[in-house]
Design a protein around this motif. Structure first.
Motif, PDB file in Angstrom:
ATOM      1  N   LEU A  63      30.244  15.194  -8.030  1.00 53.83           N
ATOM      2  CA  LEU A  63      31.144  15.536  -9.134  1.00 53.83           C
ATOM      3  C   LEU A  63      32.383  14.646  -9.112  1.00 53.83           C
ATOM      4  CD1 LEU A  63      30.954  19.411  -8.779  1.00 53.83           C
ATOM      5  CD2 LEU A  63      29.887  18.032 -10.562  1.00 53.83           C
ATOM      6  N   SER A  64      32.902  14.348 -10.301  1.00 53.07           N
ATOM      7  CA  SER A  64      34.119  13.559 -10.410  1.00 53.07           C
ATOM      8  C   SER A  64      35.319  14.479 -10.622  1.00 53.07           C
ATOM      9  CB  SER A  64      33.996  12.542 -11.543  1.00 53.07           C
ATOM     10  OG  SER A  64      33.719  13.202 -12.756  1.00 53.07           O
ATOM     11  N   ILE A  65      36.493  13.974 -10.242  1.00 53.22           N
ATOM     12  CA  ILE A  65      37.717  14.767 -10.308  1.00 53.22           C
ATOM     13  C   ILE A  65      38.860  13.920 -10.868  1.00 53.22           C
ATOM     14  CG2 ILE A  65      37.014  16.275  -8.401  1.00 53.22           C
ATOM     15  CD1 ILE A  65      38.826  14.639  -6.545  1.00 53.22           C
ATOM     16  N   HIS A  66      39.934  14.606 -11.244  1.00 55.95           N
ATOM     17  CA  HIS A  66      41.137  13.914 -11.700  1.00 55.95           C
ATOM     18  C   HIS A  66      42.358  14.739 -11.292  1.00 55.95           C
ATOM     19  CE1 HIS A  66      40.410  16.784 -15.002  1.00 55.95           C
ATOM     20  NE2 HIS A  66      41.720  16.751 -15.160  1.00 55.95           N
ATOM     21  N   GLY A  67      43.544  14.201 -11.561  1.00 60.33           N
ATOM     22  CA  GLY A  67      44.790  14.926 -11.283  1.00 60.33           C
ATOM     23  C   GLY A  67      45.032  15.155  -9.801  1.00 60.33           C
ATOM     24  N   ILE A  68      44.642  14.215  -8.977  1.00 64.72           N
ATOM     25  CA  ILE A  68      44.805  14.362  -7.524  1.00 64.72           C
ATOM     26  C   ILE A  68      46.292  14.265  -7.178  1.00 64.72           C
ATOM     27  CG2 ILE A  68      44.221  13.382  -5.276  1.00 64.72           C
ATOM     28  CD1 ILE A  68      41.711  12.164  -6.633  1.00 64.72           C
ATOM     29  N   ARG A  69      46.790  15.299  -6.462  1.00 63.53           N
ATOM     30  CA  ARG A  69      48.202  15.270  -6.045  1.00 63.53           C
ATOM     31  C   ARG A  69      48.348  15.879  -4.659  1.00 63.53           C
ATOM     32  NH1 ARG A  69      51.393  20.192  -7.171  1.00 63.53           N
ATOM     33  NH2 ARG A  69      49.900  21.755  -7.846  1.00 63.53           N
ATOM     34  N   LEU A  70      49.220  15.277  -3.873  1.00 63.29           N
ATOM     35  CA  LEU A  70      49.450  15.705  -2.500  1.00 63.29           C
ATOM     36  C   LEU A  70      50.247  17.008  -2.478  1.00 63.29           C
ATOM     37  CD1 LEU A  70      49.155  14.971   0.529  1.00 63.29           C
ATOM     38  CD2 LEU A  70      51.364  13.782   0.305  1.00 63.29           C
ATOM     39  N   LEU A  71      49.752  17.996  -1.716  1.00 62.06           N
ATOM     40  CA  LEU A  71      50.441  19.275  -1.556  1.00 62.06           C
ATOM     41  C   LEU A  71      51.234  19.332  -0.256  1.00 62.06           C
ATOM     42  CD1 LEU A  71      47.601  21.746  -2.622  1.00 62.06           C
ATOM     43  CD2 LEU A  71      49.517  20.902  -4.016  1.00 62.06           C
ATOM     44  N   GLY A  72      50.735  18.671   0.770  1.00 64.49           N
ATOM     45  CA  GLY A  72      51.404  18.712   2.064  1.00 64.49           C
ATOM     46  C   GLY A  72      50.543  18.102   3.149  1.00 64.49           C
ATOM     47  N   THR A  73      51.116  18.070   4.336  1.00 65.16           N
ATOM     48  CA  THR A  73      50.430  17.527   5.499  1.00 65.16           C
ATOM     49  C   THR A  73      50.476  18.554   6.618  1.00 65.16           C
ATOM     50  OG1 THR A  73      51.095  15.294   4.877  1.00 65.16           O
ATOM     51  CG2 THR A  73      50.397  15.614   7.160  1.00 65.16           C
ATOM     52  N   LEU A  74      49.343  18.727   7.294  1.00 65.82           N
ATOM     53  CA  LEU A  74      49.244  19.642   8.426  1.00 65.82           C
ATOM     54  C   LEU A  74      48.776  18.870   9.645  1.00 65.82           C
ATOM     55  CD1 LEU A  74      47.335  22.567   6.658  1.00 65.82           C
ATOM     56  CD2 LEU A  74      49.785  22.498   7.198  1.00 65.82           C
ATOM     57  N   GLU A  75      49.151  19.352  10.819  1.00 62.17           N
ATOM     58  CA  GLU A  75      48.610  18.814  12.057  1.00 62.17           C
ATOM     59  C   GLU A  75      47.802  19.923  12.705  1.00 62.17           C
ATOM     60  OE1 GLU A  75      49.918  16.205  15.918  1.00 62.17           O
ATOM     61  OE2 GLU A  75      51.469  17.230  14.780  1.00 62.17           O
ATOM     62  N   SER A 131      37.538  35.287  11.012  1.00 62.72           N
ATOM     63  CA  SER A 131      36.898  34.366  10.054  1.00 62.72           C
ATOM     64  C   SER A 131      37.999  33.602   9.307  1.00 62.72           C
ATOM     65  CB  SER A 131      36.032  35.140   9.062  1.00 62.72           C
ATOM     66  OG  SER A 131      34.993  35.800   9.719  1.00 62.72           O
ATOM     67  N   PRO A 132      38.661  32.676   9.989  1.00 58.34           N
ATOM     68  CA  PRO A 132      39.844  32.046   9.400  1.00 58.34           C
ATOM     69  C   PRO A 132      39.555  30.908   8.425  1.00 58.34           C
ATOM     70  CG  PRO A 132      39.478  31.191  11.593  1.00 58.34           C
ATOM     71  CD  PRO A 132      38.441  32.269  11.375  1.00 58.34           C
ATOM     72  N   LEU A 133      40.557  30.666   7.580  1.00 57.77           N
ATOM     73  CA  LEU A 133      40.615  29.450   6.768  1.00 57.77           C
ATOM     74  C   LEU A 133      41.228  28.386   7.670  1.00 57.77           C
ATOM     75  CD1 LEU A 133      40.442  28.026   3.987  1.00 57.77           C
ATOM     76  CD2 LEU A 133      42.764  28.855   3.546  1.00 57.77           C
ATOM     77  N   VAL A 134      40.556  27.261   7.794  1.00 56.06           N
ATOM     78  CA  VAL A 134      41.058  26.188   8.653  1.00 56.06           C
ATOM     79  C   VAL A 134      41.306  24.934   7.819  1.00 56.06           C
ATOM     80  CG1 VAL A 134      39.967  27.064  10.733  1.00 56.06           C
ATOM     81  CG2 VAL A 134      38.688  25.475   9.305  1.00 56.06           C
ATOM     82  N   PRO A 135      42.232  24.094   8.242  1.00 54.65           N
ATOM     83  CA  PRO A 135      42.965  24.097   9.494  1.00 54.65           C
ATOM     84  C   PRO A 135      44.087  25.135   9.518  1.00 54.65           C
ATOM     85  CG  PRO A 135      43.651  22.231   8.159  1.00 54.65           C
ATOM     86  CD  PRO A 135      42.524  22.901   7.429  1.00 54.65           C
ATOM     87  N   GLU A 136      44.557  25.393  10.737  1.00 54.41           N
ATOM     88  CA  GLU A 136      45.652  26.338  10.932  1.00 54.41           C
ATOM     89  C   GLU A 136      46.837  25.931  10.074  1.00 54.41           C
ATOM     90  OE1 GLU A 136      48.555  27.821  14.549  1.00 54.41           O
ATOM     91  OE2 GLU A 136      46.691  26.787  15.036  1.00 54.41           O
ATOM     92  N   GLY A 137      47.461  26.907   9.432  1.00 57.27           N
ATOM     93  CA  GLY A 137      48.617  26.651   8.577  1.00 57.27           C
ATOM     94  C   GLY A 137      48.262  26.455   7.118  1.00 57.27           C
ATOM     95  N   LEU A 138      46.984  26.239   6.808  1.00 59.02           N
ATOM     96  CA  LEU A 138      46.588  25.994   5.422  1.00 59.02           C
ATOM     97  C   LEU A 138      46.788  27.226   4.547  1.00 59.02           C
ATOM     98  CD1 LEU A 138      45.436  24.147   3.261  1.00 59.02           C
ATOM     99  CD2 LEU A 138      43.148  24.817   4.015  1.00 59.02           C
TER     100      LEU A 138
END
Length: 149
Positions: A63-75, A131-138
């Motif tokens: 699938l193709s996408i558009h409107g890609i924008r950075l939300l943040g960075t996690l470690e 049953s977590p959403l990963v990565p931690e902090g997301l």
């Protein structure tokens, strides 16, 4: 023995009606835990992380996408399948070009090794410490941006 290294990773949050699209998988080393992770993957050398998102979604879902924008960075420091991991994760938001994708309950995908998976729409009721959403902090990042209820 292989050398440990930090892996650059880009993940994309597709959101719709308080839910996000995730891949569900098992960590068999950790008491058969179920983990949830948004779509995406490794950033290749010389590739910008936003380009990695478009490539990964095309490769995995076709699938193709558009409107890609950075939300943040996690470690992310973690153990998966009994092995330590360390990732720097660029978290993006984007929109599918085909709006009909948002009406599907599940979307068939394929990993780079050819393994099939089902991406599905989930909200916070699907995630827990077991049953977590990963990565931690997301999950906290998405709640702070009102992208997950």
């Amino acid at each position: 023995m292989s050398e440990h290294r930090i892996r650059p990773l880009a993940l994309c949050i597709f959101h719709h009606r308080g839910k996000i699209l995730v891949n569900q998988f098992q960590d068999t080393e950790q008491e058969q835990r179920t983990l949830y992770r948004p779509l995406g993957g490794g950033i290749e050398f010389g590739e910008r992380s936003a380009d990695a998102i478009a490539r990964e979604v095309q490769e995995e879902l076709g699938l193709s996408i558009h409107g890609i924008r950075l939300l943040g960075t996690l470690e992310s420091l973690f153990t998966h399948a009994g092995k330590p991991g360390h990732e720097i994760v660029q978290v993006y938001d984007a929109t599918f070009d085909d709006a009909r994708v948002y009406e599907r309950n599940e979307i068939q995908g394929h990993e780079s090794d050819g393994a099939a998976f089902q991406a599905k729409w989930c909200d916070t009721t699907n995630f827990s410490p077991a049953s977590p959403l990963v990565p931690e902090g997301l999950e906290d990042l998405l709640k702070s941006l009102s992208l997950l209820k």
